[in-house]
Design a protein around this motif. Structure first.
Motif, mmCIF file in Angstrom:
data_model
loop_
_atom_site.group_PDB
_atom_site.id
_atom_site.type_symbol
_atom_site.label_atom_id
_atom_site.label_comp_id
_atom_site.label_asym_id
_atom_site.label_seq_id
_atom_site.Cartn_x
_atom_site.Cartn_y
_atom_site.Cartn_z
ATOM 1 N N MET A 266 15.604 7.128 -19.446
ATOM 2 C CA MET A 266 14.869 6.090 -20.160
ATOM 3 C C MET A 266 15.171 6.213 -21.654
ATOM 4 O O MET A 266 15.092 7.300 -22.224
ATOM 5 N N THR A 267 15.495 5.104 -22.275
ATOM 6 C CA THR A 267 15.784 5.073 -23.703
ATOM 7 C C THR A 267 14.568 4.578 -24.462
ATOM 8 O O THR A 267 14.110 3.452 -24.252
ATOM 9 N N ARG A 268 14.051 5.432 -25.331
ATOM 10 C CA ARG A 268 12.868 5.106 -26.131
ATOM 11 C C ARG A 268 13.324 4.650 -27.520
ATOM 12 O O ARG A 268 14.084 5.339 -28.192
ATOM 13 N N VAL A 269 12.831 3.488 -27.937
ATOM 14 C CA VAL A 269 13.198 2.890 -29.219
ATOM 15 C C VAL A 269 11.977 2.847 -30.126
ATOM 16 O O VAL A 269 10.868 2.567 -29.667
ATOM 17 N N VAL A 270 12.217 3.110 -31.412
ATOM 18 C CA VAL A 270 11.170 2.967 -32.425
ATOM 19 C C VAL A 270 11.611 1.899 -33.414
ATOM 20 O O VAL A 270 12.740 1.909 -33.902
ATOM 21 N N ALA A 271 10.713 0.970 -33.678
ATOM 22 C CA ALA A 271 10.865 0.001 -34.760
ATOM 23 C C ALA A 271 9.716 0.266 -35.716
ATOM 24 O O ALA A 271 8.678 0.808 -35.324
ATOM 25 N N GLN A 272 9.894 -0.114 -36.965
ATOM 26 C CA GLN A 272 8.818 0.128 -37.921
ATOM 27 C C GLN A 272 8.828 -0.945 -38.986
ATOM 28 O O GLN A 272 9.845 -1.590 -39.221
ATOM 29 N N GLY A 273 7.664 -1.154 -39.598
ATOM 30 C CA GLY A 273 7.556 -2.131 -40.666
ATOM 31 C C GLY A 273 6.118 -2.323 -41.082
ATOM 32 O O GLY A 273 5.202 -1.687 -40.561
ATOM 33 N N THR A 274 5.935 -3.239 -42.005
ATOM 34 C CA THR A 274 4.593 -3.547 -42.510
ATOM 35 C C THR A 274 3.897 -4.552 -41.602
ATOM 36 O O THR A 274 2.717 -4.435 -41.319
ATOM 37 N N PHE A 275 4.613 -5.566 -41.172
ATOM 38 C CA PHE A 275 4.110 -6.589 -40.253
ATOM 39 C C PHE A 275 2.853 -7.276 -40.777
ATOM 40 O O PHE A 275 1.884 -7.477 -40.061
ATOM 41 N N ASP A 276 2.896 -7.637 -42.041
ATOM 42 C CA ASP A 276 1.781 -8.356 -42.656
ATOM 43 C C ASP A 276 2.009 -9.843 -42.449
ATOM 44 O O ASP A 276 3.072 -10.355 -42.786
ATOM 45 N N LEU A 277 1.044 -10.543 -41.932
ATOM 46 C CA LEU A 277 1.168 -11.965 -41.601
ATOM 47 C C LEU A 277 2.403 -12.176 -40.729
ATOM 48 O O LEU A 277 3.482 -12.512 -41.197
ATOM 49 N N LEU A 278 2.226 -11.948 -39.444
ATOM 50 C CA LEU A 278 3.338 -12.035 -38.495
ATOM 51 C C LEU A 278 4.046 -13.383 -38.588
ATOM 52 O O LEU A 278 3.411 -14.424 -38.751
ATOM 53 N N HIS A 279 5.371 -13.343 -38.459
ATOM 54 C CA HIS A 279 6.190 -14.551 -38.544
ATOM 55 C C HIS A 279 7.381 -14.422 -37.589
ATOM 56 O O HIS A 279 7.594 -13.357 -36.985
ATOM 57 N N PRO A 280 8.169 -15.492 -37.411
ATOM 58 C CA PRO A 280 9.282 -15.466 -36.457
ATOM 59 C C PRO A 280 10.300 -14.350 -36.715
ATOM 60 O O PRO A 280 10.911 -13.848 -35.775
ATOM 61 N N GLY A 281 10.510 -13.954 -37.959
ATOM 62 C CA GLY A 281 11.427 -12.854 -38.244
ATOM 63 C C GLY A 281 10.957 -11.550 -37.620
ATOM 64 O O GLY A 281 11.761 -10.771 -37.108
ATOM 65 N N HIS A 282 9.652 -11.297 -37.643
ATOM 66 C CA HIS A 282 9.110 -10.101 -37.001
ATOM 67 C C HIS A 282 9.369 -10.135 -35.495
ATOM 68 O O HIS A 282 9.786 -9.131 -34.905
ATOM 69 N N VAL A 283 9.095 -11.276 -34.878
ATOM 70 C CA VAL A 283 9.276 -11.399 -33.426
ATOM 71 C C VAL A 283 10.752 -11.194 -33.064
ATOM 72 O O VAL A 283 11.071 -10.485 -32.100
ATOM 73 N N HIS A 284 11.653 -11.774 -33.835
ATOM 74 C CA HIS A 284 13.087 -11.605 -33.588
ATOM 75 C C HIS A 284 13.474 -10.126 -33.676
ATOM 76 O O HIS A 284 14.185 -9.606 -32.802
ATOM 77 N N TYR A 285 13.026 -9.450 -34.718
ATOM 78 C CA TYR A 285 13.312 -8.019 -34.908
ATOM 79 C C TYR A 285 12.820 -7.213 -33.709
ATOM 80 O O TYR A 285 13.552 -6.371 -33.153
ATOM 81 N N LEU A 286 11.598 -7.472 -33.271
ATOM 82 C CA LEU A 286 11.039 -6.697 -32.166
ATOM 83 C C LEU A 286 11.732 -7.016 -30.844
ATOM 84 O O LEU A 286 11.906 -6.123 -30.003
ATOM 85 N N ARG A 287 12.153 -8.240 -30.649
ATOM 86 C CA ARG A 287 12.930 -8.566 -29.441
ATOM 87 C C ARG A 287 14.276 -7.854 -29.459
ATOM 88 O O ARG A 287 14.734 -7.343 -28.430
ATOM 89 N N ASP A 288 14.942 -7.843 -30.614
ATOM 90 C CA ASP A 288 16.202 -7.108 -30.743
ATOM 91 C C ASP A 288 15.987 -5.626 -30.453
ATOM 92 O O ASP A 288 16.769 -5.006 -29.721
#
Length: 141
Positions: A1-23
Motif C-alpha cells: 500500500m502506498t501512503r501519500v501525504v499532501a499538505q497546505g493551508t486550505f483556507d476557503l476551499l476552491h477548485p485548485g485545492h480539489v485538483h491538487y488533492l485528486r492528483d
C-alpha cells in the motif's frame, strides 16, 4: 500500500485545492492531508477560517482518507507519524524540493517527493483564497 501525504493551508476551499488533492490521491492508495495551523502560515496572509474547521472541511472531501492538523512547532512531526511513501506538493507550493529532501533525510524519513499538475482553468475560476476574498470585497463591499 502506498501512503501519500499532501499538505497546505486550505483556507476557503476552491477548485485548485480539489485538483491538487485528486492528483495526490492518484499517487497512491491512501491519502493523508496535513492542514497547516494558522501560527505556522508565514509565507502569506493568515487563514480566515479556524484551524479545526479547515481540517474538517478537507477531511470531508472524497479524495481524502484522513486529515490532520499540523504540529504547532515542528512541521515534520505529523509526517513522522504518518510515515508516507510519497509527499505530494502542489504545483505552485513554495517548498524547495531539494531543501525538503535534505530535511527529510536528516530526520530519517525516506519518501518520494512529487509535484501535482497545474489546473488548466479559465479566468473565471477562483483558484486562490486571495482572489476569492478580493471578489467578495468587490461585489459585497
Amino acid at each position: 500500500m502506498t501512503r501519500v501525504v499532501a499538505q497546505g493551508t486550505f483556507d476557503l476551499l476552491h477548485p485548485g485545492h480539489v485538483h491538487y488533492l485528486r492528483d495526490a490521491e492518484a499517487m497512491g492508495d491512501e491519502l493523508h492531508v496535513i492542514v497547516a495551523r494558522s501560527v505556522n502560515v508565514t509565507h502569506k496572509e493568515p487563514p480566515v477560517v479556524p484551524d479545526e474547521q479547515r481540517r474538517d472541511m478537507v477531511g470531508a472531501l472524497k479524495p481524502v482518507d484522513e486529515a490532520h492538523l499540523g504540529h504547532p512547532e515542528d512541521i515534520f512531526v505529523p509526517i513522522e507519524h504518518i510515515e508516507p511513501d510519497v509527499i505530494a506538493l502542489g504545483y505552485d507550493q513554495h517548498h524547495d524540493t531539494d531543501q525538503l529532501r535534505h530535511a527529510l533525510a536528516e530526520r530519517g524519513i525516506d519518501c518520494e517527493i512529487r509535484r501535482a499538475s497545474p489546473l488548466d482553468a479559465d479566468e473565471e475560476y477562483l483558484l486562490s483564497t486571495g482572489r476569492i476574498i478580493d471578489r467578495v470585497i468587490d461585489e459585497r463591499a
